[in-house]
Design a protein around this motif. Structure first.
Motif, short mmCIF file in Angstrom:
data_model
loop_
_atom_site.label_atom_id
_atom_site.label_comp_id
_atom_site.label_asym_id
_atom_site.label_seq_id
_atom_site.Cartn_x
_atom_site.Cartn_y
_atom_site.Cartn_z
N GLN A 73 0.83 -1.21 0.00
CA GLN A 73 0.00 0.00 0.00
C GLN A 73 0.86 1.26 0.00
OE1 GLN A 73 -3.21 -0.15 -0.55
NE2 GLN A 73 -3.11 -2.39 -0.47
N ARG A 74 1.96 1.22 0.72
CA ARG A 74 2.82 2.39 0.85
C ARG A 74 3.40 2.86 -0.48
NH1 ARG A 74 8.49 1.80 2.62
NH2 ARG A 74 7.92 0.19 4.10
N ILE A 75 3.71 1.91 -1.37
CA ILE A 75 4.39 2.25 -2.63
C ILE A 75 3.42 2.49 -3.79
CG2 ILE A 75 6.51 1.04 -2.01
CD1 ILE A 75 5.54 -1.29 -3.77
N ALA A 76 2.12 2.49 -3.51
CA ALA A 76 1.12 2.58 -4.59
C ALA A 76 1.30 3.83 -5.44
CB ALA A 76 -0.29 2.55 -3.99
N GLY A 77 1.43 4.99 -4.79
CA GLY A 77 1.56 6.24 -5.54
C GLY A 77 2.84 6.28 -6.36
N PHE A 78 3.93 5.81 -5.79
CA PHE A 78 5.19 5.79 -6.52
C PHE A 78 5.10 4.92 -7.76
CE2 PHE A 78 9.29 3.65 -7.29
CZ PHE A 78 10.06 4.75 -7.62
N CYS A 79 4.48 3.75 -7.62
CA CYS A 79 4.36 2.84 -8.78
C CYS A 79 3.55 3.47 -9.90
CB CYS A 79 3.72 1.53 -8.34
SG CYS A 79 4.84 0.44 -7.45
N THR A 80 2.47 4.16 -9.55
CA THR A 80 1.66 4.84 -10.56
C THR A 80 2.50 5.88 -11.29
OG1 THR A 80 -0.37 4.52 -9.29
CG2 THR A 80 -0.39 6.28 -10.93
N GLU A 81 3.31 6.60 -10.54
CA GLU A 81 4.15 7.65 -11.11
C GLU A 81 5.16 7.09 -12.11
OE1 GLU A 81 7.62 10.63 -9.44
OE2 GLU A 81 5.92 10.18 -8.13
N ILE A 82 5.86 6.02 -11.75
CA ILE A 82 6.88 5.52 -12.68
C ILE A 82 6.25 4.75 -13.84
CG2 ILE A 82 8.74 5.49 -10.99
CD1 ILE A 82 8.38 2.50 -10.68
N GLU A 83 5.06 4.21 -13.63
CA GLU A 83 4.36 3.55 -14.74
C GLU A 83 3.99 4.54 -15.83
OE1 GLU A 83 1.99 -0.34 -13.09
OE2 GLU A 83 1.19 1.61 -12.58
N GLU A 84 3.71 5.77 -15.44
CA GLU A 84 3.30 6.81 -16.40
C GLU A 84 4.49 7.50 -17.05
OE1 GLU A 84 0.83 9.29 -14.00
OE2 GLU A 84 -0.91 7.93 -14.09
N ASP A 85 5.68 7.24 -16.54
CA ASP A 85 6.90 7.84 -17.08
C ASP A 85 7.42 6.97 -18.23
OD1 ASP A 85 9.37 8.98 -17.59
OD2 ASP A 85 9.97 9.09 -15.48
N VAL A 86 7.55 7.57 -19.40
CA VAL A 86 7.95 6.78 -20.58
C VAL A 86 9.47 6.60 -20.68
CG1 VAL A 86 5.92 7.45 -21.90
CG2 VAL A 86 7.98 8.87 -22.04
N SER A 87 10.23 7.29 -19.85
CA SER A 87 11.69 7.15 -19.91
C SER A 87 12.15 5.92 -19.14
CB SER A 87 12.36 8.42 -19.34
OG SER A 87 11.92 8.67 -18.02
N SER A 88 13.41 5.58 -19.29
CA SER A 88 13.99 4.44 -18.57
C SER A 88 14.54 4.92 -17.23
CB SER A 88 15.11 3.80 -19.39
OG SER A 88 14.59 3.18 -20.55
N ASN A 89 14.18 4.22 -16.17
CA ASN A 89 14.59 4.63 -14.83
C ASN A 89 15.09 3.43 -14.03
OD1 ASN A 89 13.72 7.52 -14.89
ND2 ASN A 89 11.70 6.60 -15.20
N ILE A 90 15.78 3.74 -12.94
CA ILE A 90 16.32 2.73 -12.04
C ILE A 90 15.74 2.94 -10.66
CG2 ILE A 90 18.43 1.96 -10.86
CD1 ILE A 90 19.96 2.66 -13.44
N VAL A 91 15.46 1.85 -9.97
CA VAL A 91 15.07 1.91 -8.56
C VAL A 91 16.11 1.12 -7.77
CG1 VAL A 91 13.35 1.27 -6.82
CG2 VAL A 91 12.60 2.12 -9.07
N VAL A 92 16.71 1.76 -6.77
CA VAL A 92 17.62 1.06 -5.86
C VAL A 92 16.90 0.93 -4.53
CG1 VAL A 92 19.86 1.04 -4.71
CG2 VAL A 92 19.65 2.02 -7.01
N GLY A 93 16.46 -0.28 -4.23
CA GLY A 93 15.65 -0.50 -3.05
C GLY A 93 16.16 -1.62 -2.17
N HIS A 94 15.23 -2.35 -1.62
CA HIS A 94 15.52 -3.40 -0.64
C HIS A 94 14.74 -4.66 -1.01
CE1 HIS A 94 17.16 -0.24 2.06
NE2 HIS A 94 16.19 0.49 1.54
N GLY A 95 15.08 -5.76 -0.35
CA GLY A 95 14.44 -7.04 -0.67
C GLY A 95 12.93 -7.00 -0.56
N GLY A 96 12.41 -6.54 0.56
CA GLY A 96 10.96 -6.51 0.76
C GLY A 96 10.26 -5.52 -0.14
N VAL A 97 10.81 -4.32 -0.26
CA VAL A 97 10.21 -3.27 -1.09
C VAL A 97 10.21 -3.66 -2.56
CG1 VAL A 97 10.52 -0.92 -1.93
CG2 VAL A 97 10.66 -1.38 0.50
N ASN A 98 11.34 -4.16 -3.06
CA ASN A 98 11.42 -4.53 -4.47
C ASN A 98 10.46 -5.67 -4.82
OD1 ASN A 98 13.35 -2.59 -4.68
ND2 ASN A 98 15.00 -3.93 -5.34
#
Length: 204
Positions: free
Chosen positions: A135-160
């Protein structure tokens, strides 16, 4: 395209202790390991300059990893810290050796259960559940899904794990199967989005 990295290793990783919200930097081994991973990643990219943004958790081990990756890629892409990407809280487990958990919390794990996560809904004592992170990452996921460029996420085991579940739009039953999904430190998860659907492959 979205690339999911797990931060480099820390001393707590080497000691087999739960980290969660513990704010610790990379070990010397972790720095070397992540630099090598970043270098291999760059060599496989057709155009490293196509990477727009490196999003990362606010925890030191993720920020250090993101900065190492930025330097290896040439410094053109920006690093953006996102609070939503902080590792899930392991509550009372944080800092404790994993081998000691069954003795200290005998009623928490089923006897035959080996994975640290029991289900989407079961929270760590005084900590979060995977569902909380989802639930916490819902807004972030929507944001990067709408971004047409290539991006990187550096996260953690549970979050990723939960980022991938959200990007793949898994239903509740399918998400439960992802409870045992593990991203190793040398794994890069490449998520390809086309016509509203996502697929992934693990690069290592």
């Amino acid at each position: 395209m979205i690339y999911l990295f797990r931060h480099g290793k820390t001393v707590l990783n080497a000691q087999q202790r739960y980290q969660g919200g513990v704010d610790i930097g990379l070990s010397d081994e972790g720095v070397s390991q992540f630099k090598a991973l970043a270098t291999d990643f760059k060599s496989d990219l057709v155009s490293p300059k196509a990477i727009s943004t490196i999003y990362c958790s606010p925890l030191r081990r993720a920020r250090q990893s993101a900065e190492l990756l930025q330097a290896v890629l040439g410094g053109h892409c920006k690093v953006e810290i996102r609070l939503e990407l902080k590792e899930m809280s392991f509550g009372e487990f944080e800092g404790i050796e994993k081998s000691s958990i069954r003795q200290l919390y005998p009623d928490y794990y089923p006897q035959d259960w080996q994975n640290p996560y029991i289900s989407m809904e079961v929270a760590f004592p005084q900590g979060e559940s995977l569902s909380d992170v989802y639930q916490r990452i819902a807004g972030f996921c929507t944001e990067i899904e709408e971004d047409v460029s290539s991006n990187i996420v550096v996260g953690h085991g549970g979050v990723n794990k939960m980022l991938l579940a959200r990007m793949l739009k898994l239903d509740a039953q399918a998400r439960e199967k992802y409870v045992t999904f593990t991203q190793d430190y040398q794994d890069i998860i490449e998520i390809n989005r086309q016509q509203g659907r996502a697929s992934y492959r693990v690069i290592n």
